[in-house]
Design a protein around this motif. Structure first.
Motif, PDB file in Angstrom:
ATOM      1  N   ILE A 160       0.844  -1.203   0.000  1.00  0.00           N
ATOM      2  CA  ILE A 160       0.000   0.000   0.000  1.00  0.00           C
ATOM      3  C   ILE A 160       0.873   1.245   0.000  1.00  0.00           C
ATOM      4  N   VAL A 161       1.883   1.265   0.861  1.00  0.00           N
ATOM      5  CA  VAL A 161       2.771   2.424   0.961  1.00  0.00           C
ATOM      6  C   VAL A 161       3.519   2.649  -0.348  1.00  0.00           C
ATOM      7  N   GLU A 162       4.055   1.585  -0.927  1.00  0.00           N
ATOM      8  CA  GLU A 162       4.830   1.726  -2.167  1.00  0.00           C
ATOM      9  C   GLU A 162       3.965   2.159  -3.346  1.00  0.00           C
ATOM     10  N   ILE A 163       2.723   1.678  -3.405  1.00  0.00           N
ATOM     11  CA  ILE A 163       1.809   2.091  -4.472  1.00  0.00           C
ATOM     12  C   ILE A 163       1.573   3.596  -4.413  1.00  0.00           C
ATOM     13  N   HIS A 164       1.579   4.145  -3.194  1.00  0.00           N
ATOM     14  CA  HIS A 164       1.362   5.580  -3.009  1.00  0.00           C
ATOM     15  C   HIS A 164       2.676   6.347  -2.888  1.00  0.00           C
ATOM     16  N   HIS A 165       3.746   5.754  -3.381  1.00  0.00           N
ATOM     17  CA  HIS A 165       5.070   6.394  -3.469  1.00  0.00           C
ATOM     18  C   HIS A 165       5.616   6.836  -2.116  1.00  0.00           C
ATOM     19  N   GLY A 166       5.388   6.039  -1.105  1.00  0.00           N
ATOM     20  CA  GLY A 166       5.906   6.323   0.223  1.00  0.00           C
ATOM     21  C   GLY A 166       6.954   5.297   0.614  1.00  0.00           C
ATOM     22  N   THR A 167       7.457   5.450   1.815  1.00  0.00           N
ATOM     23  CA  THR A 167       8.413   4.491   2.355  1.00  0.00           C
ATOM     24  C   THR A 167       7.900   3.989   3.697  1.00  0.00           C
ATOM     25  N   ILE A 168       8.247   2.752   4.012  1.00  0.00           N
ATOM     26  CA  ILE A 168       7.892   2.165   5.293  1.00  0.00           C
ATOM     27  C   ILE A 168       9.118   1.431   5.815  1.00  0.00           C
ATOM     28  N   ALA A 169       9.344   1.551   7.101  1.00  0.00           N
ATOM     29  CA  ALA A 169      10.485   0.887   7.721  1.00  0.00           C
ATOM     30  C   ALA A 169      10.118   0.477   9.137  1.00  0.00           C
ATOM     31  N   ALA A 170      10.801  -0.529   9.629  1.00  0.00           N
ATOM     32  CA  ALA A 170      10.635  -0.971  11.015  1.00  0.00           C
ATOM     33  C   ALA A 170      12.023  -1.045  11.632  1.00  0.00           C
ATOM     34  N   ARG A 171      12.100  -0.670  12.899  1.00  0.00           N
ATOM     35  CA  ARG A 171      13.385  -0.719  13.600  1.00  0.00           C
ATOM     36  C   ARG A 171      13.139  -0.807  15.095  1.00  0.00           C
ATOM     37  N   ALA A 172      14.200  -1.174  15.787  1.00  0.00           N
ATOM     38  CA  ALA A 172      14.131  -1.186  17.247  1.00  0.00           C
ATOM     39  C   ALA A 172      14.169   0.247  17.750  1.00  0.00           C
ATOM     40  N   ALA A 173      13.410   0.487  18.790  1.00  0.00           N
ATOM     41  CA  ALA A 173      13.430   1.796  19.454  1.00  0.00           C
ATOM     42  C   ALA A 173      13.779   1.506  20.912  1.00  0.00           C
ATOM     43  N   GLY A 174      15.045   1.301  21.152  1.00  0.00           N
ATOM     44  CA  GLY A 174      15.480   0.876  22.474  1.00  0.00           C
ATOM     45  C   GLY A 174      15.465  -0.639  22.544  1.00  0.00           C
ATOM     46  N   ALA A 175      15.603  -1.161  23.737  1.00  0.00           N
ATOM     47  CA  ALA A 175      15.716  -2.608  23.921  1.00  0.00           C
ATOM     48  C   ALA A 175      14.372  -3.329  23.927  1.00  0.00           C
ATOM     49  N   THR A 176      13.287  -2.599  24.145  1.00  0.00           N
ATOM     50  CA  THR A 176      11.990  -3.278  24.285  1.00  0.00           C
ATOM     51  C   THR A 176      10.869  -2.633  23.474  1.00  0.00           C
ATOM     52  N   LYS A 177      11.201  -1.870  22.461  1.00  0.00           N
ATOM     53  CA  LYS A 177      10.165  -1.235  21.640  1.00  0.00           C
ATOM     54  C   LYS A 177      10.486  -1.414  20.160  1.00  0.00           C
ATOM     55  N   VAL A 178       9.426  -1.483  19.370  1.00  0.00           N
ATOM     56  CA  VAL A 178       9.538  -1.547  17.918  1.00  0.00           C
ATOM     57  C   VAL A 178       8.785  -0.350  17.364  1.00  0.00           C
ATOM     58  N   ILE A 179       9.371   0.290  16.355  1.00  0.00           N
ATOM     59  CA  ILE A 179       8.694   1.419  15.714  1.00  0.00           C
ATOM     60  C   ILE A 179       8.546   1.135  14.226  1.00  0.00           C
ATOM     61  N   PHE A 180       7.324   1.356  13.733  1.00  0.00           N
ATOM     62  CA  PHE A 180       7.044   1.300  12.306  1.00  0.00           C
ATOM     63  C   PHE A 180       6.845   2.736  11.852  1.00  0.00           C
ATOM     64  N   GLU A 181       7.570   3.127  10.828  1.00  0.00           N
ATOM     65  CA  GLU A 181       7.525   4.507  10.357  1.00  0.00           C
ATOM     66  C   GLU A 181       7.152   4.521   8.872  1.00  0.00           C
ATOM     67  N   VAL A 182       6.118   5.294   8.558  1.00  0.00           N
ATOM     68  CA  VAL A 182       5.653   5.457   7.185  1.00  0.00           C
ATOM     69  C   VAL A 182       5.810   6.930   6.819  1.00  0.00           C
ATOM     70  N   VAL A 183       6.386   7.191   5.646  1.00  0.00           N
ATOM     71  CA  VAL A 183       6.592   8.569   5.203  1.00  0.00           C
ATOM     72  C   VAL A 183       6.046   8.697   3.777  1.00  0.00           C
ATOM     73  N   PHE A 184       5.208   9.723   3.591  1.00  0.00           N
ATOM     74  CA  PHE A 184       4.674  10.061   2.264  1.00  0.00           C
ATOM     75  C   PHE A 184       5.088  11.470   1.916  1.00  0.00           C
ATOM     76  N   LYS A 185       5.392  11.697   0.635  1.00  0.00           N
ATOM     77  CA  LYS A 185       5.632  13.049   0.181  1.00  0.00           C
ATOM     78  C   LYS A 185       4.317  13.774   0.155  1.00  0.00           C
ATOM     79  N   ASN A 186       4.301  14.991   0.660  1.00  0.00           N
ATOM     80  CA  ASN A 186       3.062  15.773   0.752  1.00  0.00           C
ATOM     81  C   ASN A 186       2.747  16.389  -0.587  1.00  0.00           C
TER      82      ASN A 186
END
Length: 186
Positions: A160-186
């Protein structure tokens, strides 16, 4: 025979009562997850509704313009993304969050880009393969194979993100958290 039948009925009644008590936390957890997804979707759609209303008011005041058409197209696009993408990501965060953990949702505009970040508590961050997390059928927690899902949600979210020309990533946010980040050009 009467004693046997009475014993059977008492045992049956005890099993029914015990099973209701055993599944009650699962029912409550599902209801809380569903309510959270509904609330988060509503909170994200509210700004889009305001933008759409303001665009319509400006169109009535200043007349039709390609700028207003562009705003309307972007609002419709974001509304579609909010029915689908947000639901997948929040459902995933709630499903893999620690029982007493939290899920945090942020939506910002940064340098003409729209940034959505969903963070959740996840105790097994060190064993999570972030390079494969968007692959079909990948599961960060192998013990969840019997939860009724198939491991396709994050793969669909990425598409879905790629179809709308955005990016999505997942990474650790410290030792016990996961963050999913989606970015779209406005």
């Amino acid at each position: 025979m009467i004693i046997g039948l009475a014993t059977f009925l008492i045992i049956l009644l005890l099993i029914i009562m015990a099973s209701r008590r055993a599944i009650q936390p699962l029912i409550e957890s599902y209801q809380k997850q569903h309510q959270f997804i509904t609330d988060a979707g509503h909170e994200l759609k509210t700004p889009l509704t305001v933008i759409s209303a303001n665009s319509e008011l400006a169109r009535m005041t200043y007349g039709d313009s390609e700028w207003f058409d562009g705003i309307d197209r972007q609002v419709q696009r974001m509304n579609k993304l909010v029915r689908e993408l947000i639901s997948i990501l929040i459902d995933n965060a709630a499903k893999y969050c620690e029982e007493s953990g939290t899920v945090h949702v942020e939506l910002h505009t940064v340098n003409s880009k729209i940034r959505l970040a969903i963070t959740n508590d996840f105790p097994d961050v060190e064993n999570c393969d972030f390079s494969a997390i968007f692959d079909r059928f990948y599961r960060a927690d192998e013990s969840r194979k019997s939860d009724g899902s198939y491991g396709l949600g994050l793969s669909i979210a990425k598409n879905i993100v790629e179809i709308h020309h955005g990016t999505i990533a997942a990474r650790a946010a410290g030792a016990t958290k996961v963050i999913f980040e989606v970015v779209f050009k406005n």
